[in-house]
Design an enzyme around this catalytic site. Structure first.
Site, short mmCIF file in Angstrom:
data_model
loop_
_atom_site.label_atom_id
_atom_site.label_comp_id
_atom_site.label_asym_id
_atom_site.label_seq_id
_atom_site.Cartn_x
_atom_site.Cartn_y
_atom_site.Cartn_z
N CYS A 1 133.65 40.01 -7.81
CA CYS A 1 133.87 38.65 -8.35
C CYS A 1 132.78 39.06 -10.11
O CYS A 1 133.00 38.83 -10.59
CB CYS A 1 132.83 38.82 -7.76
SG CYS A 1 131.10 38.86 -7.16
N CYS B 1 111.56 55.73 -45.43
CA CYS B 1 110.68 56.68 -45.73
C CYS B 1 109.18 55.73 -45.87
O CYS B 1 108.91 55.46 -47.30
CB CYS B 1 110.81 57.80 -46.40
SG CYS B 1 109.81 58.96 -46.68
N CYS C 1 108.37 58.49 -49.40
CA CYS C 1 108.53 57.84 -50.84
C CYS C 1 109.39 56.52 -51.40
O CYS C 1 110.03 57.02 -51.79
CB CYS C 1 110.04 59.39 -51.11
SG CYS C 1 111.13 59.16 -50.00
N CYS D 1 112.58 63.17 -43.56
CA CYS D 1 113.13 62.33 -44.48
C CYS D 1 114.07 63.24 -45.49
O CYS D 1 113.05 64.78 -46.17
CB CYS D 1 111.83 62.17 -45.14
SG CYS D 1 112.54 61.15 -46.99
N CYS E 1 111.98 64.23 -49.29
CA CYS E 1 110.34 64.46 -48.63
C CYS E 1 110.55 66.32 -48.04
O CYS E 1 109.78 66.94 -48.49
CB CYS E 1 109.52 64.10 -47.97
SG CYS E 1 109.05 62.14 -48.77
N HIS F 1 125.64 37.42 -7.02
CA HIS F 1 127.59 37.62 -7.50
C HIS F 1 127.63 37.20 -9.08
O HIS F 1 126.32 36.48 -9.52
CB HIS F 1 127.13 35.69 -6.70
CG HIS F 1 128.96 35.42 -6.63
ND1 HIS F 1 129.80 36.10 -5.90
CD2 HIS F 1 129.39 34.37 -6.85
CE1 HIS F 1 131.26 35.57 -6.67
NE2 HIS F 1 130.75 33.90 -6.22
ZN LIG Z 1 110.40 60.35 -48.31
#
Ligand SMILES: [Zn+2]
Length: 397
Positions: A63, A213, A216, A260, A263, A344
């Site tokens: 099924c 981020c 920044c 990041c 950064c 089912h």
């Molecule tokens: Zn950053």
């Protein structure tokens, strides 16, 4: 109203907790009677021209497969492509040739209602994937995923071998290789990887994963394609709520900090997932099966999650190509029972303005109001429910 109650009572009695679907139905008599009752109920004038409502025989816990096949049959763009595949020159047997044979056999029946055994499809499925090569209950969502990906792979492989043949001919005719531009429906950016097939045209959407981020404020985004969306469920909520949860902002901190590029170090960040390209058919999978550590097994979340007949997505990104798409519910695969490996599956579909319930070889017309019965349960005590598991929404444009 009286009819609705009858239907509901009928459903309640059919899915008692012990009703695990081990019914290898060869009950031609009862299904024949059921089929003619359906035809009578719809009425000769109301019965849609060129439409067929056929139940599928259960071959021992199949099924999960029958329910998905019925839902897909009533996703019209998908059905049309599968039927068109049937008319193309014969190829060696694959899951797709078996599916197109099955769809074609439903679509070309003389009778309007009845029962068909999807025998060839099931045996091909069992041959191709050992996961399905047994008589155990399987997860319908896993099967849907496997089926769509397998079809897409087959189509891509065919496209490639056609290209190879054409290039071979060009070489023979002295035309040179000359690059393969112009062939295939790919997006071109990443070559082979993004080659589009009709499976992608119908089901594929794009998510964008934005990360900001917190040091920044630089935002980076990464796109990711999907054929269906899996959303978490919570008690007494709606699909809209589930989708909001899906797109909720998540903060990445401590050990989950994000690297990041600006950064050049790991920073705390905020992440959110939004829909950038809305698919033609949106397949929504409700994550109702959850692994419980203390039980060491999966359990079912029978939560009541309301799904509307019309849906508009709002968790779209600012640059989404088609953010206002309006969707209509066309099919729902419903799980009945208490766990992933027991219970089912049935399917409700919308066809030519009315709703039908497919339960293996049985097909019934149901009232639109009866759909509410498949939202789930408000009480957490009972895990046994008939609840929407995979929703298929088709775009109006
Ligand atoms: Zn950053």
């Amino acid at each position: 109203m009286f009819y609705l109650q009858c239907v509901l009572r009928g459903l309640a009695s059919r899915f008692t907790p012990v009703c695990v679907c081990v019914c290898v139905c060869v009950c031609g008599l009862s299904s024949g009677a059921n089929a003619s009752a359906l035809e009578k109920e719809i009425g000769p004038e109301q019965f849609p021209v060129n439409e067929h409502y056929f139940g599928l025989v259960n071959f021992g816990n199949t099924c999960y497969c029958n329910s998905v096949l019925q839902a897909l049959y009533f996703c019209r763009p998908f059905r049309e492509k599968v039927l068109a595949y049937k008319v193309q020159p014969r190829r060696k047997e694959s899951l797709l040739t078996c599916l197109s044979d099955l769809f074609n056999s439903i679509a070309t029946q003389k009778k309007k209602v009845g029962v068909i055994p999807p025998k060839k499809f099931i045996s091909r499925l069992r041959k191709e994937n050992e996961l399905f090569d047994n008589y155990m209950q399987q997860d319908a969502h896993e099967f849907l995923n496997y089926l769509l990906n397998t079809i897409a792979d087959l189509l891509q492989e065919e496209e490639k071998s056609q290209e190879r043949q054409q290039n071979g001919k060009l070489l023979q005719n002295g035309g040179g290789v000359g690059g393969s531009s112009g062939t295939g429906g790919g997006q071109g950016e990443e070559g082979e990887k993004t080659q589009q097939t009709w499976v992608h045209e119908i089901f594929q959407g794009t998510l964008t994963n934005e990360t900001r981020c917190l040091n920044c404020e630089a935002v980076s985004s990464k796109d990711e394609d999907f054929l269906d969306l899996s959303v978490d469920v919570e008690q007494n909520t709606s699909i809209t709520h589930c989708l909001r949860g899906f797109s909720n902002t998540e903060t990445l901190c401590s050990e989950y900090k994000y690297y990041c590029e600006q950064c050049r170090s790991k920073q705390e960040a905020q992440k959110r997932m939004r829909v950038k390209k809305l698919p033609m058919i949106l397949a929504l999978h409700l994550k109702r099966f959850k692994y419980m550590d203390q039980l060491q097994r999966y359990t079912k979340l029978s939560y009541r999650v309301v799904f509307p007949l019309e849906l508009r997505l709002f968790n779209t990104s600012g640059d989404a190509t088609n953010p206002d798409r309006m969707y209509d519910l066309v099919a729902v695969v419903v799980h009945c029972g208490s766990g992933p490996n027991r219970g089912h599956y049935i399917t409700i579909v919308k066809s030519h303005g009315f709703w039908l319930l497919f339960d293996d070889d049985i097909v019934e017309k149901i009232d639109a109001q009866a759909i509410e019965e498949f939202y789930g349960l408000t009480s957490d005590i009972s895990k046994n429910s008939e609840s929407g598991y995979i929703l298929f929404y088709q775009s109006r444009d």
